[in-house]
Design a protein around this motif. Sequence first.
Motif, PDB file in Angstrom:
ATOM      1  N   LYS A  17       0.634  -1.523  -0.605  1.00 50.31           N
ATOM      2  CA  LYS A  17      -0.245   0.053  -0.361  1.00 50.31           C
ATOM      3  C   LYS A  17       0.826   1.103  -0.049  1.00 50.31           C
ATOM      4  N   THR A  18       1.974   1.189   0.271  1.00 49.73           N
ATOM      5  CA  THR A  18       3.028   2.059   0.437  1.00 49.73           C
ATOM      6  C   THR A  18       4.867   1.698   0.034  1.00 49.73           C
ATOM      7  N   LYS A  20       2.080  13.884  -1.319  1.00 50.90           N
ATOM      8  CA  LYS A  20       0.961  14.433  -0.754  1.00 50.90           C
ATOM      9  C   LYS A  20       0.885  16.006  -0.146  1.00 50.90           C
ATOM     10  N   LEU A  42       2.707   4.474  -6.676  1.00 49.34           N
ATOM     11  CA  LEU A  42       2.668   4.243  -4.938  1.00 49.34           C
ATOM     12  C   LEU A  42       3.734   5.828  -4.430  1.00 49.34           C
ATOM     13  N   THR A  83       2.168   9.159  -5.827  1.00 46.39           N
ATOM     14  CA  THR A  83       1.522   9.364  -4.734  1.00 46.39           C
ATOM     15  C   THR A  83       2.183   9.565  -3.534  1.00 46.39           C
ATOM     16  N   HIS A  84       3.195   9.535  -3.159  1.00 44.00           N
ATOM     17  CA  HIS A  84       3.229   9.782  -1.470  1.00 44.00           C
ATOM     18  C   HIS A  84       4.240  11.298  -2.022  1.00 44.00           C
TER      19      HIS A  84
END
Length: 357
Positions: free
Chosen positions: A55-56, A122, A115, A118-119
Amino acid sequence: MSKQDFLKGRGAQKNVHNRFLKDVYEKREDFLEYCRIEGEDAERIKTEYLPIFPKTIVNKVISPDVGMQYSMNPYQGCEHGCIYCYARNAHEFWGYSAGLDFERKILIKKTAPQLLETHLKKKSWQAATIVLSGNTDCYQPAEQKFRITRKCLEVFYKYRHPVGIITKNAWILQDLDILKELNKEQLIGVNISITSLSEKTRRLLEPRTASIKRRLRAIKILSENNIPVNAMLAPMIPGINSHELLKLAKTVSEHGALSFGFTVVRLNGAIGELFADWIHKTMPDKAEKVLHLIQDCHGGTLNDSRFGVRTRGEGKVAEQIHEMARLAKRKYFADKKFPKLRTDLYEQYKSGQMNLF
């Protein structure tokens, strides 16, 4: 030791029990005899690539002994097969052995680039160097097939975010183009690991890694392109490669490295058993001597988990290694300095604009 007893091309020579599993897997003699008669292999020998979907991808590093704040690993497990690798223990969290499973069951994170993006998008994230290969090598053989590391570097460049790389594989040169683009913005730092100048030692310690010649060439080419390189002369194993530290430092400096780092070997968790089994098979005449020297560096044990001490070692043997390192830095790196990577560009590119790749 017969040729049948030694698994050529692998570091670990067996699987060890996973401490998190209740059941124990073992090969019975009658099964092995059946395989011999039938001409079948007792176990799968080829490397398997197994997709996983985390997920991360970015991990905060809390250990005070590791010189990084954040890391990410496109792959879990590593086909390089370095017998001393501390990352072997992490394979147990996935339900596998730290031994042969670590080298033959490679977990592939195909969604790592997404991923990562996406990080980086943030709102709360503030730029800090993220290191590829904090655990397993991002340029291990799997990268030639999946190119996940390449895609992650493209994401880092898209957002002008600083990135570090740790590898012992010359395959990094396949990404020289994007490394040069990152370096124009002072966003990349490379760490090339070299543990010996002896090919014989390298083949035993790190059976599926790039040759020493190819790694030195990688340092030279990266340096010629002004990409900063730190040489990781690690781990130093007393009785095997620690006597090479000065010559190693001189050689990497001559090839363009701006700095070097080192650690004293430690054999935590399952690695102690694997290393002891390996050295009795590969260097039987000096096995006990080497194991005792390692123990002398860690308070009489192979398994040292003490923060601040575990990677430095202690005692006379460790101090001799540190003294050689101090001398090497004075002689070969006095006028060199590894640059600090930029973090100020990231906010301007956080929206993902101006992607050149």
